[in-house]
Design an enzyme around this catalytic site. Structure first.
Site, short mmCIF file in Angstrom:
data_model
loop_
_atom_site.label_atom_id
_atom_site.label_comp_id
_atom_site.label_asym_id
_atom_site.label_seq_id
_atom_site.Cartn_x
_atom_site.Cartn_y
_atom_site.Cartn_z
N ILE A 15 0.83 -1.20 0.00
CA ILE A 15 0.00 0.00 0.00
C ILE A 15 0.87 1.25 0.00
O ILE A 15 0.60 2.21 -0.72
CB ILE A 15 -0.95 0.00 1.21
CG1 ILE A 15 -1.91 -1.19 1.14
CG2 ILE A 15 -1.75 1.31 1.26
CD1 ILE A 15 -2.82 -1.33 2.36
N ASP A 33 11.49 3.01 5.78
CA ASP A 33 11.19 1.59 5.61
C ASP A 33 12.42 0.78 5.97
O ASP A 33 13.55 1.19 5.69
CB ASP A 33 10.79 1.31 4.15
CG ASP A 33 10.00 0.03 3.99
OD1 ASP A 33 8.84 0.11 3.54
OD2 ASP A 33 10.53 -1.05 4.31
N THR A 37 9.43 -6.32 4.69
CA THR A 37 8.46 -6.84 3.73
C THR A 37 8.36 -5.96 2.50
O THR A 37 7.93 -6.43 1.44
CB THR A 37 7.05 -6.97 4.38
OG1 THR A 37 6.67 -5.70 4.92
CG2 THR A 37 7.06 -8.00 5.50
N ILE A 58 11.41 1.75 12.33
CA ILE A 58 10.77 2.86 13.04
C ILE A 58 10.99 2.81 14.54
O ILE A 58 10.85 3.81 15.22
CB ILE A 58 9.25 2.93 12.76
CG1 ILE A 58 8.55 1.62 13.14
CG2 ILE A 58 8.99 3.32 11.32
CD1 ILE A 58 7.04 1.69 13.08
N TYR A 144 -2.16 -8.92 16.22
CA TYR A 144 -2.19 -7.88 15.18
C TYR A 144 -3.37 -6.96 15.37
O TYR A 144 -3.23 -5.73 15.36
CB TYR A 144 -2.23 -8.53 13.80
CG TYR A 144 -2.54 -7.54 12.70
CD1 TYR A 144 -1.59 -6.63 12.26
CD2 TYR A 144 -3.80 -7.52 12.09
CE1 TYR A 144 -1.88 -5.71 11.26
CE2 TYR A 144 -4.09 -6.61 11.09
CZ TYR A 144 -3.14 -5.71 10.68
OH TYR A 144 -3.43 -4.80 9.69
N ASP A 272 -7.97 -15.98 12.34
CA ASP A 272 -8.74 -15.51 11.18
C ASP A 272 -10.22 -15.37 11.55
O ASP A 272 -10.77 -16.21 12.26
CB ASP A 272 -8.60 -16.46 10.00
CG ASP A 272 -7.32 -16.26 9.23
OD1 ASP A 272 -6.58 -15.32 9.56
OD2 ASP A 272 -7.04 -17.07 8.32
#
Length: 311
Positions: A15, A33, A37, A58, A144, A272
């Site tokens: 994104i 970054d 990933t 970060i 997450y 999930d």
């Protein structure tokens, strides 16, 4: 947006790179970054005259220096996988919670005008009261999801205490070109496309009747820009308000590729959720109401994978 200086954390990712692609046309962009990933290949086609790279994590680098002179920060750097967060919750906490806190502190100390935080529909958990509105109680069912909920709370805290304008965008299921199909935790659409291209059967976890509110990455970029330039703060769903089952994806991808690969069904994955569908009425105040043609957008995504030989 034009003639601004902006920072995009996670700007080499899926994104983030699309956001950089749009912003760098008329603005100066700083990418932060660590290449865990994300990849430089995601922006190799861009004109670098308006882009600078600050490679590092970060949680470790001097973000005040990274954000110096920036008008806005788009925070997309994250451990963005539910299964990965279940496998390593401590790392998820470090990157997604401590990392977000450091981004907010640096934005405050750098005089940034607004922070746009990439949140997730995962914060709602396996809530069956669909469609999900922003007033729905949060019920995270993975590290997450919990980390994104805490990130939202920190954003609101900084808006309230430090008068740093923030806005959290709860992305539903984003798809499009440059999603990584080779990751162990690849999202369902690039996973299906990649396997079918290789003549392999796609793998579905569960019975395939779980449903998602899929949204094309170009609409996510538009939502970021509108949210950034608005006077609104708080949390907003960014989705289409339409539901598609995982089983429905396979025939569409097969048809686009001229294949006929039946899926393999495996056990459901821990963390999930079964169904996800957004109430998108609140986000209309951002003047965000994407025109949706899912079949065409999925087709564009498939053709990108074919062209770029992501097999």
């Amino acid at each position: 947006m034009r003639n601004k200086k902006v920072a995009v954390t996670g700007g080499l990712g899926f994104i983030g790179s699309h956001l950089v692609e749009r912003l760098c046309q008329e603005n100066e962009v700083v990418i932060v970054d660590n290449e865990t990933t994300g990849s430089i290949k995601n922006i190799k086609h861009l004109d670098f005259s308006n882009i600078s790279l600050d490679l590092g994590d970060i949680t470790e680098i001097d973000l005040v220096n990274s954000f110096e002179g920036c008008d806005y920060v788009f925070h997309h750097a994250a451990m963005a996988s539910v299964p990965a967060s279940v496998a390593d919750p401590i790392q998820c906490n470090l990157v997604n919670i401590t990392g977000t806190l450091k981004v907010l502190l640096a934005a405050r100390d750098s005089g940034v005008k607004k922070v746009v935080f990439a949140s997730s529909a995962a914060v709602y958990g396996d809530n069956t009261n669909l469609p999900l509105s922003e007033s729905t109680p949060l019920k995270p069912v993975s590290p997450y999801a919990l980390s994104k909920a805490v990130g939202e709370m920190y954003c609101q805290l900084f808006a309230d205490i430090y008068e740093l304008p923030t806005i959290a965008l709860r992305y539903f299921n984003v798809f499009g070109p440059r999603q990584d199909p080779n990751s162990q935790y690849a999202s369902v659409i690039p996973h299906f496309i990649s396997r079918i291209l290789k003549g392999e059967r796609p793998v579905i976890f569960g019975d395939g009747e779980q449903s998602r509110d899929f949204i094309y990455v170009k609409h996510i970029v538009e939502a970021n820009l509108r949210a950034c330039l608005s006077d609104f703060t708080g949390a907003y769903n960014i989705a289409t308000g339409k539901r598609t089952t995982i089983n429905q994806l396979v025939p569409v991808i097969n048809q686009t590729l001229g294949r006929n690969m039946d899926p393999i069904y495996n056990e459901p994955r821990a963390g999930d959720i079964k169904h996800s569908l957004a109430d998108v009425s609140k986000s209309e105040v951002l003047n965000f109401k994407p025109s949706i043609n899912f079949a065409d957008e999925l087709g564009e995504t498939v053709q990108w994978f074919v062209k770029n030989s992501c097999r």
